[in-house]
Design an enzyme around this catalytic site. Structure first.
Site, mmCIF file in Angstrom:
data_model
loop_
_atom_site.group_PDB
_atom_site.id
_atom_site.type_symbol
_atom_site.label_atom_id
_atom_site.label_comp_id
_atom_site.label_asym_id
_atom_site.label_seq_id
_atom_site.Cartn_x
_atom_site.Cartn_y
_atom_site.Cartn_z
ATOM 1 N N GLY A 14 -1.484 57.004 12.032
ATOM 2 C CA GLY A 14 -1.099 57.419 13.372
ATOM 3 C C GLY A 14 -2.215 57.233 14.220
ATOM 4 O O GLY A 14 -3.187 57.090 13.663
ATOM 5 N N GLY B 202 -5.443 58.598 16.505
ATOM 6 C CA GLY B 202 -6.535 59.715 16.144
ATOM 7 C C GLY B 202 -6.320 60.829 17.054
ATOM 8 O O GLY B 202 -6.346 62.068 16.658
ATOM 9 N N LYS C 53 -5.419 60.307 7.067
ATOM 10 C CA LYS C 53 -5.209 59.467 8.477
ATOM 11 C C LYS C 53 -5.938 58.521 8.309
ATOM 12 O O LYS C 53 -7.033 58.430 8.925
ATOM 13 C CB LYS C 53 -5.187 60.402 9.483
ATOM 14 C CG LYS C 53 -4.639 59.858 10.561
ATOM 15 C CD LYS C 53 -5.143 59.992 12.002
ATOM 16 C CE LYS C 53 -6.159 59.014 12.183
ATOM 17 N NZ LYS C 53 -5.908 57.469 12.306
ATOM 18 N N GLU D 206 -25.292 51.395 19.077
ATOM 19 C CA GLU D 206 -24.566 50.794 17.814
ATOM 20 C C GLU D 206 -23.620 49.873 18.620
ATOM 21 O O GLU D 206 -22.883 50.216 19.314
ATOM 22 C CB GLU D 206 -23.775 51.909 16.940
ATOM 23 C CG GLU D 206 -23.221 51.101 15.905
ATOM 24 C CD GLU D 206 -22.388 52.040 14.898
ATOM 25 O OE1 GLU D 206 -21.481 52.678 15.684
ATOM 26 O OE2 GLU D 206 -22.466 52.190 13.763
ATOM 27 N N CYS E 240 -21.671 50.475 9.220
ATOM 28 C CA CYS E 240 -22.210 51.695 9.631
ATOM 29 C C CYS E 240 -23.832 51.645 9.084
ATOM 30 O O CYS E 240 -24.689 51.945 9.918
ATOM 31 C CB CYS E 240 -21.763 52.937 9.109
ATOM 32 S SG CYS E 240 -21.400 52.800 7.476
ATOM 33 N N VAL F 122 -2.495 62.139 15.530
ATOM 34 C CA VAL F 122 -2.280 62.745 14.161
ATOM 35 C C VAL F 122 -3.595 63.551 13.838
ATOM 36 O O VAL F 122 -3.657 64.727 13.372
ATOM 37 C CB VAL F 122 -1.858 61.544 13.074
ATOM 38 C CG1 VAL F 122 -2.109 62.009 11.677
ATOM 39 C CG2 VAL F 122 -0.554 61.113 13.254
ATOM 40 N N GLY F 123 -4.595 62.526 14.005
ATOM 41 C CA GLY F 123 -5.806 63.144 13.854
ATOM 42 C C GLY F 123 -6.205 64.474 14.507
ATOM 43 O O GLY F 123 -6.711 65.370 13.869
ATOM 44 N N GLU G 277 -19.385 61.026 8.266
ATOM 45 C CA GLU G 277 -20.092 59.658 8.076
ATOM 46 C C GLU G 277 -19.945 58.966 9.241
ATOM 47 O O GLU G 277 -19.046 58.448 9.460
ATOM 48 C CB GLU G 277 -19.605 58.993 6.775
ATOM 49 C CG GLU G 277 -19.589 59.696 5.323
ATOM 50 C CD GLU G 277 -20.764 60.154 4.864
ATOM 51 O OE1 GLU G 277 -21.827 59.495 5.601
ATOM 52 O OE2 GLU G 277 -21.020 60.486 3.777
HETATM 53 P P1 NAD Z 1 -13.487 55.423 15.147
HETATM 54 O O1 NAD Z 1 -14.376 56.894 15.203
HETATM 55 O O2 NAD Z 1 -12.942 55.208 16.609
HETATM 56 O O3 NAD Z 1 -12.084 55.927 14.288
HETATM 57 C C1 NAD Z 1 -12.366 56.465 13.040
HETATM 58 C C2 NAD Z 1 -10.941 57.249 12.641
HETATM 59 O O4 NAD Z 1 -10.804 58.368 13.575
HETATM 60 C C3 NAD Z 1 -9.765 56.376 13.130
HETATM 61 O O5 NAD Z 1 -8.879 56.686 11.918
HETATM 62 C C4 NAD Z 1 -9.091 57.025 14.472
HETATM 63 O O6 NAD Z 1 -7.921 56.921 14.479
HETATM 64 C C5 NAD Z 1 -9.685 58.430 14.205
HETATM 65 N N1 NAD Z 1 -9.676 59.087 15.365
HETATM 66 C C6 NAD Z 1 -10.006 58.600 16.652
HETATM 67 N N2 NAD Z 1 -10.016 59.853 17.589
HETATM 68 C C7 NAD Z 1 -9.848 60.753 16.741
HETATM 69 C C8 NAD Z 1 -9.811 62.253 17.238
HETATM 70 N N3 NAD Z 1 -9.765 62.793 18.575
HETATM 71 N N4 NAD Z 1 -9.522 63.150 16.274
HETATM 72 C C9 NAD Z 1 -9.172 62.858 15.050
HETATM 73 N N5 NAD Z 1 -9.309 61.525 14.538
HETATM 74 C C10 NAD Z 1 -9.586 60.488 15.502
HETATM 75 O O7 NAD Z 1 -14.216 54.495 14.437
HETATM 76 P P2 NAD Z 1 -13.552 52.933 14.050
HETATM 77 O O8 NAD Z 1 -13.540 52.008 15.318
HETATM 78 O O9 NAD Z 1 -12.305 52.964 13.322
HETATM 79 O O10 NAD Z 1 -14.954 52.306 13.130
HETATM 80 C C11 NAD Z 1 -16.054 52.073 13.544
HETATM 81 C C12 NAD Z 1 -17.215 53.260 13.510
HETATM 82 O O11 NAD Z 1 -17.138 53.688 12.056
HETATM 83 C C13 NAD Z 1 -18.570 53.001 13.944
HETATM 84 O O12 NAD Z 1 -19.203 53.414 14.717
HETATM 85 C C14 NAD Z 1 -19.270 52.768 12.199
HETATM 86 O O13 NAD Z 1 -20.572 52.858 12.523
HETATM 87 C C15 NAD Z 1 -18.494 53.858 11.842
HETATM 88 N N6 NAD Z 1 -18.308 53.921 10.267
HETATM 89 C C16 NAD Z 1 -19.237 54.939 9.741
HETATM 90 C C17 NAD Z 1 -19.388 54.869 8.179
HETATM 91 C C18 NAD Z 1 -20.067 55.658 7.529
HETATM 92 O O14 NAD Z 1 -20.243 55.778 6.139
HETATM 93 N N7 NAD Z 1 -21.422 56.385 8.069
HETATM 94 C C19 NAD Z 1 -18.740 53.906 7.690
HETATM 95 C C20 NAD Z 1 -17.758 52.911 8.263
HETATM 96 C C21 NAD Z 1 -17.737 53.055 9.715
#
Ligand code: NAD
Length: 471
Positions: free
Chosen positions: A200, A202, A169, A378, A278, A205-206, A244
């Site tokens: 989709g 989060g 996803k 962050e 990140c 679908v998530g 992660e």
């Molecule tokens: P996010 O956490 O908002 O979303 C990440 C994914 O999770 C998306 O696909 C989103 O649709 C999904 N999601 C959201 N709510 C969900 C739920 N309730 N259940 C399941 N899935 C859900 O993050 P973002 O804005 O897309 O990316 C930025 C963030 O990601 C920053 O905090 C960054 O530090 C982190 N990040 C971490 C790493 C790492 O390897 N540690 C790498 C890249 C980004």
């Protein structure tokens, strides 16, 4: 204008059951460049069912079959490198240095997993036990929009090498990157259902994937807040988790560091991927005895971090991904000022000459204490803080005074001394006089930066479950 109206289930591009249409933007122009039709709960269930059917046979494939498959994935990703790079630039403003440096890692991850498989023992004898490393069941892979190709490839490489089938996803705002990546996966001719991709929301679908009884594992890259939600959801059915998450990494400049090289490196780490990384070093820890020199070195290095059009090879910092992210970063810049930090460079508003596009002025604050919110939270934009310290002990204590623990950098002209400091810094990765680990290193965080590790054996074993048969 692109229309993306297919998801990938059971080896087929199909029109989703979901009907929500979501716009896709180019952050450099703020223009709508496409529309994506999003998957819904029904699509998520169909993808899990396909992955479950495929698991029955895929989990029993030989190493040789999976090695061949990983090489095919590497070849088809290599074939689409230029398209994958262009999608990143168009969809979230990734600059040339990033796409050229990081996207070629993706095919390499499949090759590395294939190589690892050659010598990996799935069955071992220890004492009176036969230990069998078995694929743990269908995995859900949930990824953010930044570097999504690399994060998806990393997880797929481990899962496929393990013999696990997957439902991916991707982020709803990375549909163009996902489209190219899905075509590359389709061209690799995997057995149907081994990889399914459903873009989709989060919370739609998530949410299905992280609570579904037929999902055994979630491999997630994203924010700490969503990681916590996933853990709560996954607890119901005891899913295995690799998370992660976010970071607030320190770059520690010890008092014997060569500032002429260390300061530009620390800034490059902080501004990496337009500040949306990140593992970025967003807190620069500077010895009080050399603070003036550090400030001067930052001033000297800043012109290299030219902000602008991400398609221009001379650009080092492109726009942030969305209006929402732009507003959030502006909020943090104002917050830093309210908290009493001083602007060394950058500040609120857009950079000169860039009236359109979600461009932020690369910003560095001085006069910062580690208690300020700009030092603790962050920001995910090109906003860095400089925090002074008296001695190595205080540097370590400030470095560790954070909820996060993903990556840290230590700069020193004395490697032995740097090693001593590195051993005390609480982070999954600590780099000495460099800002990238090579790909043999495990990747992952401690504390609120996550759970579990990726890459190589760690990435493979994230999708395996050891079982013992004792006689
Ligand atoms: P996010 O956490 O908002 O979303 C990440 C994914 O999770 C998306 O696909 C989103 O649709 C999904 N999601 C959201 N709510 C969900 C739920 N309730 N259940 C399941 N899935 C859900 O993050 P973002 O804005 O897309 O990316 C930025 C963030 O990601 C920053 O905090 C960054 O530090 C982190 N990040 C971490 C790493 C790492 O390897 N540690 C790498 C890249 C980004």
């Amino acid at each position: 204008m692109r229309t993306i109206d297919h998801v990938y289930i059971d080896g087929q591009f199909v029109i989703p059951h979901g009907t929500e249409i979501s716009p896709l933007y180019n952050p450099a122009t703020e223009e709508v460049i496409g529309r994506v039709r999003l998957a819904d709960e029904t699509d998520a269930h169909a993808a899990v069912a396909a992955a479950k059917r495929a698991f029955a046979t895929f989990s029993r494939t030989s190493k040789e079959e999976r090695i061949a498959l990983l090489h095919r994935l590497s070849a088809s990703f290599t074939e689409r490198l230029d398209d994958l790079k262009a999608a990143m630039t168009e969809e979230y403003g990734a600059v040339r240095g990033i796409v050229d440096g990081l996207i070629p890692l993706a095919p390499g991850m499949f090759d590395a997993a294939a190589k690892l498989l050659e010598d990996y023992e799935f069955t071992r004898t220890r004492g009176t036990n036969t230990i069998v490393m078995e694929p743990l069941g269908v995995a859900a892979v949930i990824t953010p929009w930044n570097l999504s190709t690399v994060f998806i490839a990393q997880k797929l490489a481990g899962a496929i090498a393990a013999g696990t089938t997957v439902v991916v996803k991707p982020s709803e705002i990375s549909a163009i990157q996902t489209q190219v990546l899905t075509e590359a996966i389709d061209a690799a001719d995997l057995p149907p259902g081994v990889v399914n991709i459903v873009t989709g929301r989060g919370n739609v679908v998530g949410n299905v994937l992280t609570s579904h009884p037929d999902i055994a594992k979630v491999g997630f890259t994203g924010s700490t807040a969503v990681g916590q939600q996933i853990m709560r959801n996954a607890a119901e059915t005891f899913k295995r988790l690799t998370l992660e998450l976010g970071g607030k990494g320190p770059s520690i400049l010890l008092d014997d560091a060569d500032l002429a090289s260390a300061v530009p490196a620390a800034l490059a780490s902080g501004f990496l991927n337009n500040g949306q990384t990140c593992f970025a070093g967003t807190r620069i820890l500077a010895p009080r005895s050399r603070l003036d020199e550090v400030v001067e070195a930052i001033g000297k290095a800043m012109p290299a971090f030219r902000v602008g059009d991400p398609t221009d090879p001379a650009t080092a910092v492109g726009p942030v991904v969305s209006q929402q992210q732009f507003d959030r970063v502006q909020h943090y810049i104002r917050l830093g000022q309210e908290e009493g930090a001083q602007l060394l460079t950058g500040g609120p508003g857009r950079p000169e000459g860039l009236a359109k596009g979600w461009y932020v002025r690369p910003t560095v604050f001085t006069g910062v204490t580690n208690e300020m919110r700009v030092a603790r939270e962050e920001i995910f934009g090109p906003v860095l803080v400089v925090i002074p310290f008296e001695d190595d002990d205080e540097a370590v204590s400030i470095a560790n005074d954070t909820p996060y623990g993903l990556q840290a950098q230590v700069f020193s002209s004395d490697t032995e001394r740097a090693r001593g400091v590195a051993r005390q810094v609480q982070a999954g990765t600590v780099l000495i006089n460099r800002i990238f680990a090579d790909d043999e290193a495990p990747f992952g965080g401690i504390k609120q930066s996550g759970i579990g590790r990726e890459h190589h054996t760690y990435g493979l074993e994230a999708y395996l479950e050891p079982r013992a048969i004792s006689e």
